[in-house]
Design a protein around this motif. Structure first.
Motif, PDB file in Angstrom:
ATOM      1  N   ALA A   1      12.876  14.672 -44.129  1.00  0.00           N
ATOM      2  CA  ALA A   1      11.613  14.796 -43.398  1.00  0.00           C
ATOM      3  C   ALA A   1      11.731  14.356 -41.940  1.00  0.00           C
ATOM      4  CB  ALA A   1      10.528  13.967 -44.091  1.00  0.00           C
ATOM      5  N   SER A   2      12.897  13.926 -41.535  1.00  0.00           N
ATOM      6  CA  SER A   2      13.073  13.431 -40.171  1.00  0.00           C
ATOM      7  C   SER A   2      13.011  14.576 -39.165  1.00  0.00           C
ATOM      8  CB  SER A   2      14.423  12.717 -40.043  1.00  0.00           C
ATOM      9  OG  SER A   2      14.722  12.436 -38.688  1.00  0.00           O
ATOM     10  N   PRO A   3      12.409  14.345 -37.990  1.00  0.00           N
ATOM     11  CA  PRO A   3      12.431  15.374 -36.939  1.00  0.00           C
ATOM     12  C   PRO A   3      13.846  15.639 -36.418  1.00  0.00           C
ATOM     13  CG  PRO A   3      11.526  13.311 -36.103  1.00  0.00           C
ATOM     14  CD  PRO A   3      11.643  13.149 -37.583  1.00  0.00           C
ATOM     15  N   LEU A   4      14.784  14.778 -36.780  1.00  0.00           N
ATOM     16  CA  LEU A   4      16.179  14.948 -36.372  1.00  0.00           C
ATOM     17  C   LEU A   4      17.028  15.547 -37.493  1.00  0.00           C
ATOM     18  CD1 LEU A   4      16.636  11.483 -34.603  1.00  0.00           C
ATOM     19  CD2 LEU A   4      16.195  13.691 -33.507  1.00  0.00           C
ATOM     20  N   PHE A   5      16.381  16.174 -38.460  1.00  0.00           N
ATOM     21  CA  PHE A   5      17.117  16.683 -39.618  1.00  0.00           C
ATOM     22  C   PHE A   5      18.165  17.717 -39.220  1.00  0.00           C
ATOM     23  CE2 PHE A   5      17.569  19.743 -43.175  1.00  0.00           C
ATOM     24  CZ  PHE A   5      18.136  18.881 -44.101  1.00  0.00           C
ATOM     25  N   ASN A   6      17.875  18.558 -38.233  1.00  0.00           N
ATOM     26  CA  ASN A   6      18.863  19.551 -37.811  1.00  0.00           C
ATOM     27  C   ASN A   6      20.099  18.879 -37.206  1.00  0.00           C
ATOM     28  OD1 ASN A   6      17.499  21.906 -38.613  1.00  0.00           O
ATOM     29  ND2 ASN A   6      16.264  21.924 -36.747  1.00  0.00           N
TER      30      ASN A   6
ATOM     31  N   GLY B   1      23.197  23.422 -35.470  1.00  0.00           N
ATOM     32  CA  GLY B   1      23.333  22.960 -34.095  1.00  0.00           C
ATOM     33  C   GLY B   1      22.610  23.841 -33.101  1.00  0.00           C
ATOM     34  N   ASN B   2      22.638  25.147 -33.330  1.00  0.00           N
ATOM     35  CA  ASN B   2      21.956  26.047 -32.401  1.00  0.00           C
ATOM     36  C   ASN B   2      20.439  25.872 -32.448  1.00  0.00           C
ATOM     37  OD1 ASN B   2      24.406  27.033 -31.582  1.00  0.00           O
ATOM     38  ND2 ASN B   2      24.309  28.920 -32.786  1.00  0.00           N
ATOM     39  N   LYS B   3      19.933  25.427 -33.583  1.00  0.00           N
ATOM     40  CA  LYS B   3      18.502  25.117 -33.658  1.00  0.00           C
ATOM     41  C   LYS B   3      18.164  23.937 -32.742  1.00  0.00           C
ATOM     42  CE  LYS B   3      17.806  26.761 -38.415  1.00  0.00           C
ATOM     43  NZ  LYS B   3      17.341  26.392 -39.783  1.00  0.00           N
ATOM     44  N   VAL B   4      19.058  22.971 -32.715  1.00  0.00           N
ATOM     45  CA  VAL B   4      18.854  21.824 -31.828  1.00  0.00           C
ATOM     46  C   VAL B   4      18.923  22.271 -30.369  1.00  0.00           C
ATOM     47  CG1 VAL B   4      19.747  19.569 -31.130  1.00  0.00           C
ATOM     48  CG2 VAL B   4      19.794  20.236 -33.542  1.00  0.00           C
ATOM     49  N   LEU B   5      19.893  23.117 -30.051  1.00  0.00           N
ATOM     50  CA  LEU B   5      20.026  23.596 -28.675  1.00  0.00           C
ATOM     51  C   LEU B   5      18.771  24.335 -28.228  1.00  0.00           C
ATOM     52  CD1 LEU B   5      23.719  24.923 -28.675  1.00  0.00           C
ATOM     53  CD2 LEU B   5      22.871  22.673 -27.978  1.00  0.00           C
ATOM     54  N   LYS B   6      18.231  25.147 -29.120  1.00  0.00           N
ATOM     55  CA  LYS B   6      17.031  25.918 -28.782  1.00  0.00           C
ATOM     56  C   LYS B   6      15.822  25.005 -28.601  1.00  0.00           C
ATOM     57  CE  LYS B   6      14.176  29.763 -30.452  1.00  0.00           C
ATOM     58  NZ  LYS B   6      13.990  30.773 -31.542  1.00  0.00           N
ATOM     59  N   GLU B   7      15.691  24.013 -29.482  1.00  0.00           N
ATOM     60  CA  GLU B   7      14.523  23.129 -29.436  1.00  0.00           C
ATOM     61  C   GLU B   7      14.546  22.201 -28.229  1.00  0.00           C
ATOM     62  OE1 GLU B   7      12.354  19.638 -32.137  1.00  0.00           O
ATOM     63  OE2 GLU B   7      14.095  20.736 -32.918  1.00  0.00           O
ATOM     64  N   TYR B   8      15.735  21.729 -27.866  1.00  0.00           N
ATOM     65  CA  TYR B   8      15.817  20.694 -26.830  1.00  0.00           C
ATOM     66  C   TYR B   8      16.328  21.214 -25.489  1.00  0.00           C
ATOM     67  CZ  TYR B   8      14.875  17.105 -30.312  1.00  0.00           C
ATOM     68  OH  TYR B   8      14.273  16.326 -31.269  1.00  0.00           O
ATOM     69  N   LYS B   9      16.495  22.513 -25.377  1.00  0.00           N
ATOM     70  CA  LYS B   9      17.031  23.077 -24.142  1.00  0.00           C
ATOM     71  C   LYS B   9      16.217  22.673 -22.926  1.00  0.00           C
ATOM     72  CE  LYS B   9      18.357  27.492 -22.046  1.00  0.00           C
ATOM     73  NZ  LYS B   9      18.429  28.972 -22.241  1.00  0.00           N
TER      74      LYS B   9
ATOM     75  N   GLN C   1      23.700  18.089 -25.085  1.00  0.00           N
ATOM     76  CA  GLN C   1      25.065  17.607 -24.874  1.00  0.00           C
ATOM     77  C   GLN C   1      25.655  17.042 -26.163  1.00  0.00           C
ATOM     78  OE1 GLN C   1      24.436  14.784 -21.736  1.00  0.00           O
ATOM     79  NE2 GLN C   1      24.320  16.347 -20.127  1.00  0.00           N
ATOM     80  N   TYR C   2      24.813  16.418 -26.962  1.00  0.00           N
ATOM     81  CA  TYR C   2      25.266  15.840 -28.228  1.00  0.00           C
ATOM     82  C   TYR C   2      25.825  16.922 -29.148  1.00  0.00           C
ATOM     83  CZ  TYR C   2      24.880  13.539 -32.806  1.00  0.00           C
ATOM     84  OH  TYR C   2      25.134  13.038 -34.062  1.00  0.00           O
ATOM     85  N   ILE C   3      25.085  17.995 -29.324  1.00  0.00           N
ATOM     86  CA  ILE C   3      25.540  19.078 -30.202  1.00  0.00           C
ATOM     87  C   ILE C   3      26.760  19.775 -29.608  1.00  0.00           C
ATOM     88  CG2 ILE C   3      24.913  21.336 -31.135  1.00  0.00           C
ATOM     89  CD1 ILE C   3      23.744  18.972 -32.669  1.00  0.00           C
TER      90      ILE C   3
END
Length: 271
Positions: free
Chosen positions: A149-154, A189-197, A205-207
């Protein structure tokens, strides 16, 4: 006549006073530290006995040479993995905790690789060789599964998908195996890139740094282990002995280990 005697007496007294004055001046000159005699005495150098030569220190023993494949793996850890961990700590929370476990996993893999350079391939393989790697991998997966349930699950999922690549030991083409694993990392990882771009470049940078870790690992494997893991079959020692040496523990040898202690007595049953 009386006047002449008085004059002579006066003259004698003056001479005595003058002589006394000169004697006092001479005495003061002897006591004066600035007098030439005192200065010459102070300036006389003291004779100091030379110190005996100190014994030469024994030379420091040279550290054993690290095999080139371990040197390159150390470079991978110190450059790519630690960069990933540093970015994880900037994000903090679960991401920092999981990235720390990734570092532990790579350090455990480094131990396993070092053992393989010293030992013959064990049959069967002692579980102790991979205990630390399994512990770190389990921790990485547990952080993911316990925080769905964490917002950081991706973030957590991308890392958990990638750590599977550290099991390349049993692959015939480990470099290709790791490259294929990157696809699973990119799914999350690409979900993170899209969300935090546009929100936070640190997450991007983390991903990206995690992608780089496994690109570097694939290149490393193609260089040093293009056809799979190799062991020291010619001059290798026992695998557990090699593990003790790598971890800096005492060497007991195959025949020097003490027998295990007897089992404890059974616990009495209370009626």
């Amino acid at each position: 006549m009386a006047t002449s005697h008085m004059h002579n007496l006066t003259t004698l007294i003056k001479r005595l006073e003058a002589a006394t004055s000169r004697l006092e001046d001479m005495a003061m000159g002897l006591d004066d530290p600035s007098s030439p005699k005192t200065l010459n005495a102070a300036a006389a150098p003291e004779t100091v006995a030379p110190e005996p030569p100190k014994p030469a220190l024994p030379p420091t023993p040279a550290a054993p040479a690290v095999p080139p494949q371990i040197e390159d793996f150390d470079t991978l850890i110190n450059k790519d993995v630690r960069n990933f961990v540093d970015l994880g700590y900037k994000i903090g929370d679960l991401v920092a905790e999981q990235s720390k476990a990734v570092l532990q996993a790579f350090e455990a893999e480094r131990t396993y690789l070092y053992v393989s350079t010293k030992a013959k391939k064990p049959e069967p393989q002692p579980p102790e060789l991979m205990t630390e790697l399994h512990t770190a991998s389990d921790s990485i997966n547990m952080i993911r599964e316990s925080n769905r349930a964490s917002p950081l699950f991706n973030h957590l999922s991308a890392v958990a998908e990638g750590i599977v690549a550290l099991g390349w030991f049993f692959e015939f083409k480990p470099g290709d195996f790791v490259s294929e694993i990157v696809g699973g990392i990119e799914y999350y990882g690409n979900k993170v890139l899209k969300e935090y771009k546009e929100k936070d470049k640190t997450h991007v940078q983390y991903i990206q740094s995690y992608y780089q870790v496994f690109k570097s690992l694939a290149a490393y494997l193609k260089k040093h282990y293009p056809k799979g893991l190799t062991w020291n079959e010619q001059s290798g020692i026992d695998a557990l002995e090699a593990l003790r040496q790598v971890k800096g523990g005492p060497s007991t040898g195959a025949s020097g280990s003490a027998p295990p202690p007897p089992p404890p007595p059974p616990v009495p049953t209370l009626n």
